[in-house]
Design an enzyme around this catalytic site. Structure first.
Site, PDB file in Angstrom:
ATOM      1  CE  LYS A 210      -3.501   2.321   2.924  1.00  0.00           C
ATOM      2  NZ  LYS A 210      -4.304   2.192   4.115  1.00  0.00           N
ATOM      3  CD  GLU A 216      10.123  -5.784   6.690  1.00  0.00           C
ATOM      4  OE1 GLU A 216       9.754  -4.771   5.995  1.00  0.00           O
ATOM      5  OE2 GLU A 216       9.930  -5.913   7.789  1.00  0.00           O
ATOM      6  N   GLY A 271      -4.181  -2.145   5.874  1.00  0.00           N
ATOM      7  CA  GLY A 271      -3.630  -3.223   5.210  1.00  0.00           C
ATOM      8  C   GLY A 271      -4.138  -4.679   5.669  1.00  0.00           C
ATOM      9  NE  ARG A 272      -5.325  -3.824  11.837  1.00  0.00           N
ATOM     10  CZ  ARG A 272      -4.529  -2.657  11.894  1.00  0.00           C
ATOM     11  NH1 ARG A 272      -3.607  -2.605  11.238  1.00  0.00           N
ATOM     12  NH2 ARG A 272      -5.084  -1.816  12.640  1.00  0.00           N
ATOM     13  CD  GLU A 357      -0.643  -4.339  11.912  1.00  0.00           C
ATOM     14  OE1 GLU A 357       0.486  -4.530  11.803  1.00  0.00           O
ATOM     15  OE2 GLU A 357      -1.362  -4.560  10.939  1.00  0.00           O
ATOM     16  CG  HIS A 388      -1.379 -35.921  19.278  1.00  0.00           C
ATOM     17  ND1 HIS A 388      -1.395 -37.147  19.934  1.00  0.00           N
ATOM     18  CD2 HIS A 388      -2.271 -35.951  18.684  1.00  0.00           C
ATOM     19  CE1 HIS A 388      -2.546 -37.860  19.648  1.00  0.00           C
ATOM     20  NE2 HIS A 388      -3.002 -37.032  18.595  1.00  0.00           N
ATOM     21  CE  LYS A 516       6.617  -0.740   9.801  1.00  0.00           C
ATOM     22  NZ  LYS A 516       5.388   0.024   8.661  1.00  0.00           N
TER      23      LYS A 516
HETATM   24  O1  F6P Z   1       3.979  -2.757   9.696  1.00  0.00           O
HETATM   25  C1  F6P Z   1       2.849  -3.083   9.595  1.00  0.00           C
HETATM   26  C2  F6P Z   1       2.148  -2.752   8.324  1.00  0.00           C
HETATM   27  O2  F6P Z   1       1.692  -1.268   8.287  1.00  0.00           O
HETATM   28  C3  F6P Z   1       0.883  -3.446   8.230  1.00  0.00           C
HETATM   29  O3  F6P Z   1      -0.159  -2.574   8.865  1.00  0.00           O
HETATM   30  C4  F6P Z   1       0.816  -3.549   6.791  1.00  0.00           C
HETATM   31  O4  F6P Z   1      -0.059  -4.513   6.455  1.00  0.00           O
HETATM   32  C5  F6P Z   1       2.033  -3.977   6.445  1.00  0.00           C
HETATM   33  O5  F6P Z   1       2.813  -3.212   7.329  1.00  0.00           O
HETATM   34  C6  F6P Z   1       2.451  -3.859   5.091  1.00  0.00           C
HETATM   35  O6  F6P Z   1       2.445  -2.427   4.665  1.00  0.00           O
HETATM   36  P1  F6P Z   1       2.578  -1.967   3.009  1.00  0.00           P
HETATM   37  O7  F6P Z   1       1.320  -2.677   2.172  1.00  0.00           O
HETATM   38  O8  F6P Z   1       2.352  -0.618   3.074  1.00  0.00           O
HETATM   39  O9  F6P Z   1       3.878  -2.754   2.676  1.00  0.00           O
END
Ligand code: F6P
Length: 551
Positions: A210, A216, A271-272, A357, A388, A516
């Protein structure tokens, strides 16, 4: 009025103490209609909540708490993207919340800031369908003119967990010959393992971010680009292998993605909650657009149920009230998600982000410290494997851990007696948690097996299972796109209702920001580009260990 400031809070506390003194098995014995009274059929999902520490009084007190929090009004706000008491639901980021609009019928309308956003959703859906049609009919090909049959979705958090849980949950619906890998972690192992499995000539890479600023995701994308170039793809051909979903078009274009191959994201989708948007492209790529739309329609059915059903018959509301009951009044600090379906193996992972979150907050909407616990630790895994392993703690540990059992009536693989055994095991667990085994029963069992009195008296306490451990059982007809859509939407709304009762903002996530920003200083220190930064002794010591080992 905030929950802990109302007289109801004291009433709920007293009632929690009172109800614990009555064994649940006696509640079942005294009320032959308990199952009928405490179960409800919703869209695609039947909820049995009779194995909870509740009676009618509990529900009426919790319902009062919901009314005090003006739950009705807040649910309406969730569906119209507006303000509640003069503030947006996500007031700390000044964003409307409207993920439910993503599953609204595309011929409906919803006006936000003078614009029909359903028109945007429709256009996005058409763009997805058009693009996938070209992939599936081989009008879009890889750099050696081979069909693109593998998708690598590069993204993390909400840009990863939602699509992943759905593509796995609906594997039986996958189109033959199409598959998807998910690359999330900055751990090079994740990347290396995926690169080993794929063919550059037939792989399409989807950048899901987004913000288009997530470390990452961007680092993984950069390395993938380098790998493609090393694999014989020219700079000009790179574009054939990359598409993106983002709200940050300019950054995606700068990365080298064709504007035509950028799919939108909007501020009003967190995002979630984004798997229903173009972030769901991996779902549509693997399962086809028709199944993606069926998923959306299942979620929409749950939306309508949530919006229009009385609270006592409303699945998300009932589950949320029970969640608040245990977190706030029984100090339960975790909640187990136990799907008895192998295809739902990643469901607990998705719920971890969705719930933790959203509701992992320590202040209320006004920024004041909460006087009660908010969201629990969410954990779990597929049954029977957990039986188990960690179920021992569920049965005999000292903590009260409410659990959700999730099981379909029909399996996609009706092999031998497997599904009957699976179903029997699922029921045995919730039954054991509820009824337990008292000292007398444990002793009688040992004596009946021929043990002498003295030994039986010694061993029996170890065999006691206290019972009275609460659980819900969610029964699906079968895992289908519609039922999975309904199931995920159910939990989204459950999390929201809990946030309303706790008076917290479920839509921001400031807690992840500090780590971060610290990580960027630490990276610079490792690189040697910032030697002046002072860290605490522990961090400094660990940095030095890495530097000494660095080769
Ligand atoms: O670090 C948390 C977060 O902001 C989440 O809420 C989100 O889903 C994820 O990182 C990824 O964010 P993006 O879609 O902006 O890469």
């Amino acid at each position: 009025m905030r929950l802990d400031h109302s007289p109801l809070h004291q009433e709920l506390k007293a009632h929690a103490l009172d109800i614990q003194s009555k064994p649940m098995r006696e509640m079942f014995r005294d009320d032959p209609n308990r199952f009928a009274n405490f179960s409800v059929q919703g869209p695609h999902i039947f909820l049995d909540y009779s194995k909870n520490l509740i009676n009618q009084n509990t529900l009426s007190l919790l319902n009062k708490a919901a009314e005090n929090a003006q739950l009705h009004e807040q649910i309406k706000t969730l569906f119209n993207g507006g303000k509640f008491e003069g503030r947006l639901l996500n007031h700390t980021e000044n964003r409307s919340v409207l993920h439910t609009a993503l599953r609204q019928p595309v011929d409906s309308s919803l006006i936000l800031d003078g614009k029909n956003i359903i028109e945007d959703v429709k256009q996005c859906r058409e763009k997805m369908a058009g693009f996938l049609q070209k992939i599936h009919t081989k009008q879009i090909l890889g750099f050696t003119n081979k069909p693109l049959r593998t998708l690598v979705s590069i993204g993390i958090g909400g840009s990863f967990l939602g699509p992943k849980v759905v593509t796995e949950a609906l594997k039986p619906y996958a189109q033959e010959g199409y598959n998807c890998h998910y690359l999330a972690n900055i751990d090079g192992t994740d990347l290396a393992e995926i690169l080993q499995k794929i063919d550059p000539e037939t792989t399409l890479f989807l950048l899901q971010s987004k913000s288009f600023s997530t470390l990452e995701t961007l680092e993984n994308a950069k390395e993938v680009k380098a790998w493609l170039l090393q694999s014989g793809v020219s700079e000009a051909q790179i574009r054939q292998h990359f598409i993106a979903v983002t709200a940050n078009n300019s950054a995606a274009i700068e990365f080298g993605i064709d504007e035509d191959h950028i799919f939108p994201m909007w501020d009003w989708v967190g995002g979630r909650y984004s798997l229903w948007s173009a972030i769901g492209l991996p779902i549509a790529f693997v399962l086809g657009m028709n199944n993606f739309e069926a998923l959306l329609s299942g979620a929409h059915e749950m939306d309508q149920h949530f919006l229009n059903t009385d609270f006592d018959q409303n699945l998300p509301v009932m589950m949320a009230l029970l969640g608040v009951w245990y977190q706030t009044y029984f100090d339960a600090d975790s909640h187990a998600i136990l799907p008895y379906d192998q295809y739902l193996q990643y469901f607990p992972d998705h719920l971890q982000q969705l719930d933790m979150e959203s509701n992992g907050k320590h202040v209320d909407r006004d920024g004041k410290d909460l006087g009660y616990h908010s969201g629990p630790v969410i954990w779990g895994g597929v049954g029977c494997n957990g039986q188990h392993a960690y179920h021992q703690l569920l049965h005999q540990g000292t903590r009260l851990i409410p659990s959700d059992f999730i099981i379909p009536l029909q399996s996609h693989h009706d092999i031998g007696a497997h599904h009957k055994h699976l179903f029997a095991n699922c029921l045995s667990q919730s039954q054991a948690l509820m009824q337990g085994k008292n000292l007398q029963e444990a002793t009688d069992e040992l004596l009946a097996a021929g043990m002498d009195q003295a030994k039986a008296a010694q061993l029996a306490p170890h065999k006691v299972i206290k019972g009275n451990r609460p659980s819900n059982t969610l029964v699906l007809e079968k895992t289908t796109p519609e039922s999975i859509g309904a199931l995920i939407a159910l939990y989204e709304h459950k999390v929201f209702v809990q946030s309303v009762l706790w008076n917290i903002n479920a839509f921001d996530q400031w807690g992840v920001e500090l780590g971060k920003s610290l990580s960027s200083n630490l990276y610079q220190a490792l690189e040697g580009s910032d030697s002046n930064h002072q860290f605490d002794a522990s961090t400094e010591g660990l940095l030095n260990k890495f530097k000494q080992a660095d080769c």
